[in-house]
Design a protein around this motif. Structure first.
Motif, PDB file in Angstrom:
ATOM      1  N   MET A   1       0.850  -1.161  -0.044  1.00  0.00           N
ATOM      2  CA  MET A   1      -0.123  -0.144  -0.408  1.00  0.00           C
ATOM      3  C   MET A   1       1.040   1.174   0.229  1.00  0.00           C
ATOM      4  O   MET A   1       1.814   1.361   1.121  1.00  0.00           O
ATOM      5  N   THR A   2       0.211   1.929  -1.011  1.00  0.00           N
ATOM      6  CA  THR A   2       1.382   3.425  -0.956  1.00  0.00           C
ATOM      7  C   THR A   2       0.926   4.241   0.349  1.00  0.00           C
ATOM      8  O   THR A   2      -0.304   4.189   0.411  1.00  0.00           O
ATOM      9  N   GLN A   3       1.741   5.248   0.496  1.00  0.00           N
ATOM     10  CA  GLN A   3       1.169   6.779   0.986  1.00  0.00           C
ATOM     11  C   GLN A   3       0.116   7.344   0.587  1.00  0.00           C
ATOM     12  O   GLN A   3      -1.091   7.130   1.581  1.00  0.00           O
ATOM     13  N   ARG A   4      -0.345   7.047  -0.787  1.00  0.00           N
ATOM     14  CA  ARG A   4      -1.158   7.257  -1.315  1.00  0.00           C
ATOM     15  C   ARG A   4      -2.446   7.444  -0.931  1.00  0.00           C
ATOM     16  O   ARG A   4      -3.727   7.522  -0.796  1.00  0.00           O
ATOM     17  N   ASP A   5      -2.304   5.292  -0.864  1.00  0.00           N
ATOM     18  CA  ASP A   5      -3.622   5.294  -0.932  1.00  0.00           C
ATOM     19  C   ASP A   5      -3.451   5.392   0.356  1.00  0.00           C
ATOM     20  O   ASP A   5      -4.803   4.381   0.720  1.00  0.00           O
ATOM     21  N   ARG A   6      -3.009   5.556   1.577  1.00  0.00           N
ATOM     22  CA  ARG A   6      -3.662   5.825   2.774  1.00  0.00           C
ATOM     23  C   ARG A   6      -4.976   6.481   2.754  1.00  0.00           C
ATOM     24  O   ARG A   6      -4.603   7.348   4.556  1.00  0.00           O
ATOM     25  N   ILE A   7      -4.156   7.555   1.848  1.00  0.00           N
ATOM     26  CA  ILE A   7      -5.446   8.776   2.057  1.00  0.00           C
ATOM     27  C   ILE A   7      -6.435   8.844   1.787  1.00  0.00           C
ATOM     28  O   ILE A   7      -6.698   8.992   0.439  1.00  0.00           O
ATOM     29  N   LEU A   8      -7.375   8.925   2.368  1.00  0.00           N
ATOM     30  CA  LEU A   8      -8.833   9.171   1.549  1.00  0.00           C
ATOM     31  C   LEU A   8      -8.899  10.820   1.372  1.00  0.00           C
ATOM     32  O   LEU A   8      -9.183  12.191   2.392  1.00  0.00           O
ATOM     33  N   GLY A   9      -9.715  10.894  -0.165  1.00  0.00           N
ATOM     34  CA  GLY A   9      -9.759  12.304  -0.472  1.00  0.00           C
ATOM     35  C   GLY A   9     -11.347  12.844  -0.421  1.00  0.00           C
ATOM     36  O   GLY A   9     -12.351  11.495  -0.393  1.00  0.00           O
ATOM     37  N   VAL A  10     -11.540  14.048   0.391  1.00  0.00           N
ATOM     38  CA  VAL A  10     -12.846  14.214   0.917  1.00  0.00           C
ATOM     39  C   VAL A  10     -13.261  15.982   0.102  1.00  0.00           C
ATOM     40  O   VAL A  10     -12.487  17.107   0.206  1.00  0.00           O
ATOM     41  N   VAL A  39     -12.078  20.510 -10.319  1.00  0.00           N
ATOM     42  CA  VAL A  39     -11.791  19.437  -8.916  1.00  0.00           C
ATOM     43  C   VAL A  39     -11.230  17.850  -8.551  1.00  0.00           C
ATOM     44  O   VAL A  39     -10.108  17.639  -8.638  1.00  0.00           O
ATOM     45  N   ILE A  40     -12.652  17.369  -9.198  1.00  0.00           N
ATOM     46  CA  ILE A  40     -12.316  16.554  -8.885  1.00  0.00           C
ATOM     47  C   ILE A  40     -11.247  15.962  -9.639  1.00  0.00           C
ATOM     48  O   ILE A  40     -10.183  14.433  -9.366  1.00  0.00           O
ATOM     49  N   ALA A  41     -11.072  16.512 -11.405  1.00  0.00           N
ATOM     50  CA  ALA A  41      -9.823  15.735 -12.533  1.00  0.00           C
ATOM     51  C   ALA A  41      -8.732  15.881 -11.518  1.00  0.00           C
ATOM     52  O   ALA A  41      -7.688  15.163 -11.431  1.00  0.00           O
ATOM     53  N   ARG A  42      -7.676  16.684 -10.612  1.00  0.00           N
ATOM     54  CA  ARG A  42      -7.349  17.854 -10.363  1.00  0.00           C
ATOM     55  C   ARG A  42      -6.461  16.899  -9.162  1.00  0.00           C
ATOM     56  O   ARG A  42      -5.892  16.543  -8.640  1.00  0.00           O
ATOM     57  N   PHE A  43      -7.993  16.767  -8.133  1.00  0.00           N
ATOM     58  CA  PHE A  43      -7.832  15.990  -6.720  1.00  0.00           C
ATOM     59  C   PHE A  43      -7.556  14.023  -6.569  1.00  0.00           C
ATOM     60  O   PHE A  43      -6.953  13.602  -5.970  1.00  0.00           O
ATOM     61  N   ARG A  44      -8.600  13.798  -7.560  1.00  0.00           N
ATOM     62  CA  ARG A  44      -9.256  12.136  -6.774  1.00  0.00           C
ATOM     63  C   ARG A  44      -7.119  11.172  -7.616  1.00  0.00           C
ATOM     64  O   ARG A  44      -6.916  10.486  -6.814  1.00  0.00           O
ATOM     65  N   PRO A  45      -6.381  11.928  -8.856  1.00  0.00           N
ATOM     66  CA  PRO A  45      -4.478  10.896  -9.066  1.00  0.00           C
ATOM     67  C   PRO A  45      -4.144  11.610  -7.551  1.00  0.00           C
ATOM     68  O   PRO A  45      -3.271  10.113  -6.971  1.00  0.00           O
ATOM     69  N   GLN A  46      -5.016  12.089  -6.830  1.00  0.00           N
ATOM     70  CA  GLN A  46      -3.948  12.149  -5.978  1.00  0.00           C
ATOM     71  C   GLN A  46      -3.686  11.252  -3.817  1.00  0.00           C
ATOM     72  O   GLN A  46      -2.944  11.545  -2.893  1.00  0.00           O
ATOM     73  N   VAL A  47      -4.960  11.423  -3.992  1.00  0.00           N
ATOM     74  CA  VAL A  47      -5.541  10.003  -2.326  1.00  0.00           C
ATOM     75  C   VAL A  47      -5.978   8.623  -3.620  1.00  0.00           C
ATOM     76  O   VAL A  47      -6.608   8.432  -4.620  1.00  0.00           O
ATOM     77  N   GLY A  48      -6.222   7.873  -2.340  1.00  0.00           N
ATOM     78  CA  GLY A  48      -6.840   6.540  -2.285  1.00  0.00           C
ATOM     79  C   GLY A  48      -8.113   6.445  -3.165  1.00  0.00           C
ATOM     80  O   GLY A  48      -8.220   5.739  -4.026  1.00  0.00           O
ATOM     81  N   ARG A  49      -8.476   7.258  -2.038  1.00  0.00           N
ATOM     82  CA  ARG A  49      -9.775   6.658  -2.579  1.00  0.00           C
ATOM     83  C   ARG A  49     -10.818   8.530  -2.508  1.00  0.00           C
ATOM     84  O   ARG A  49     -10.168   9.534  -1.748  1.00  0.00           O
ATOM     85  N   LEU A  50     -11.863   8.599  -2.735  1.00  0.00           N
ATOM     86  CA  LEU A  50     -12.586   9.980  -3.534  1.00  0.00           C
ATOM     87  C   LEU A  50     -13.866  10.039  -3.012  1.00  0.00           C
ATOM     88  O   LEU A  50     -14.456   8.937  -3.554  1.00  0.00           O
ATOM     89  N   LEU A  51     -14.214  10.864  -1.143  1.00  0.00           N
ATOM     90  CA  LEU A  51     -16.100  11.134  -1.563  1.00  0.00           C
ATOM     91  C   LEU A  51     -15.817  12.677  -1.667  1.00  0.00           C
ATOM     92  O   LEU A  51     -15.396  13.395  -1.993  1.00  0.00           O
ATOM     93  N   LEU A 114      -0.440  18.928  -4.295  1.00  0.00           N
ATOM     94  CA  LEU A 114      -1.277  19.535  -3.109  1.00  0.00           C
ATOM     95  C   LEU A 114      -1.183  18.360  -2.018  1.00  0.00           C
ATOM     96  O   LEU A 114      -0.584  18.699  -0.604  1.00  0.00           O
ATOM     97  N   VAL A 115      -1.974  17.177  -2.621  1.00  0.00           N
ATOM     98  CA  VAL A 115      -1.679  16.429  -1.004  1.00  0.00           C
ATOM     99  C   VAL A 115      -0.835  16.068  -0.413  1.00  0.00           C
ATOM    100  O   VAL A 115      -0.543  15.456   0.774  1.00  0.00           O
ATOM    101  N   GLN A 116       0.498  15.519  -1.070  1.00  0.00           N
ATOM    102  CA  GLN A 116       1.975  15.109  -1.225  1.00  0.00           C
ATOM    103  C   GLN A 116       2.390  15.680  -0.561  1.00  0.00           C
ATOM    104  O   GLN A 116       3.299  15.507   0.440  1.00  0.00           O
ATOM    105  N   ARG A 117       2.390  17.428  -0.534  1.00  0.00           N
ATOM    106  CA  ARG A 117       3.004  18.489  -0.381  1.00  0.00           C
ATOM    107  C   ARG A 117       2.577  18.674   1.128  1.00  0.00           C
ATOM    108  O   ARG A 117       2.969  19.390   1.790  1.00  0.00           O
ATOM    109  N   LEU A 118       0.653  18.670   1.064  1.00  0.00           N
ATOM    110  CA  LEU A 118       0.389  18.406   2.913  1.00  0.00           C
ATOM    111  C   LEU A 118       0.716  17.829   4.163  1.00  0.00           C
ATOM    112  O   LEU A 118       0.548  17.818   5.094  1.00  0.00           O
TER     113      LEU A 118
END
Ligand SMILES: Nc1nc2c(ncn2[C@@H]2O[C@H](COP(=O)(O)OP(=O)(O)OP(=O)(O)O)[C@@H](O)[C@H]2O)c(=O)[nH]1
Length: 207
Positions: A1-10, A39-51, A114-118
């Motif tokens: 599991m990568t670090q990205r997969d451990r982040i739930l995007g909201v 927003v979805i197009a730019r955010f979705r690749p940065q997180v494991g799952r998206l809500l 964004l997510v990687q830097r935060l």
């Protein structure tokens, strides 16, 4: 599991868009698609799952093909209410996620890192994005163990996300302005008003 997969995007999309003056700012047209599509197009690749965090009829959001989570109290308590509902969803459906990354529905040019830097900046706690010396408290990353503090704040009707992030010593992570054909673009240009939409349209297709 990568670090990205451990982040739930909201994506916090349950606001009233009062300053936009009718309609939902996330549905406004920008360069041939909606602000929320960007927003979805730019955010979705940065997180494991998206809500999508919403406060109203889920059918309105059906075309985005994402799970929708409704606020638990339908009392217009603001973004913290959406965040709490998403944390509760995480505890039932996404145990592997250790943090939630949130963005608002109105930031069509959000940074692709964004997510990687935060996440890199947060020292195990909360991190909030800033640009041009401004905090963007709804654009942040929250460890799942923030739940108790968020629930307390809501229960006491302390509804300011900014105040809560300060109280919890969130790290501020600065993002630079971008140069787009000689024009300065704030990566968190947010479409709060029709004038903001006009400003965003000047960058559509170029940013
Ligand atoms: N789930 C959820 N999201 C919210 C709520 N209120 C605001 N948001 C979202 O949080 C983000 C920041 O909200 P604002 O832009 O300050 O508020 P807004 O209601 O959308 O817009 P205004 O009415 O013009 O202030 C936006 O993406 C909103 O959609 C809420 O009660 N529940």
């Amino acid at each position: 599991m990568t670090q990205r997969d451990r982040i739930l995007g909201v994506i916090l999309a349950g606001g009233k868009s009062r300053r936009f003056g009718g309609g939902d700012k996330g549905f406004a047209e920008l360069g041939g698609k909606s602000v929320l599509d960007h927003v979805i197009a730019r955010f979705r690749p940065q997180v494991g799952r998206l809500l999508l965090s919403i406060n109203g009829d889920p059918q309105r959001f059906a075309r985005f093909d994402l799970p929708t989570i409704a606020d638990q109290e339908n009392a217009e308590l603001g973004p913290l209410s959406g965040l709490l509902a998403a944390l509760d969803w995480q505890s039932q459906h996404a145990h592997d996620c250790t943090a939630l990354a949130t963005v608002s529905t109105d930031v069509p040019f959000l940074p692709l890192d964004l997510v990687q830097r935060l996440d890199a900046g947060r020292n195990g706690g909360i991190a909030v994005a800033t640009s041009a010396d401004q905090r963007h408290p709804t654009i942040a990353i929250w460890p799942v163990n923030s739940r108790a503090a968020i629930a307390d704040a809501l229960q006491q009707r302390r509804l300011s996300v900014n105040a809560l992030t300060k109280q919890l010593n969130a790290v501020a992570v600065p993002f630079a302005m971008r140069d787009i054909d000689g024009m300065a673009l704030d990566p968190f240009l947010n479409v709060n008003t029709p004038d903001d939409l006009a400003a965003a349209r000047a960058f559509a297709g170029r940013a």
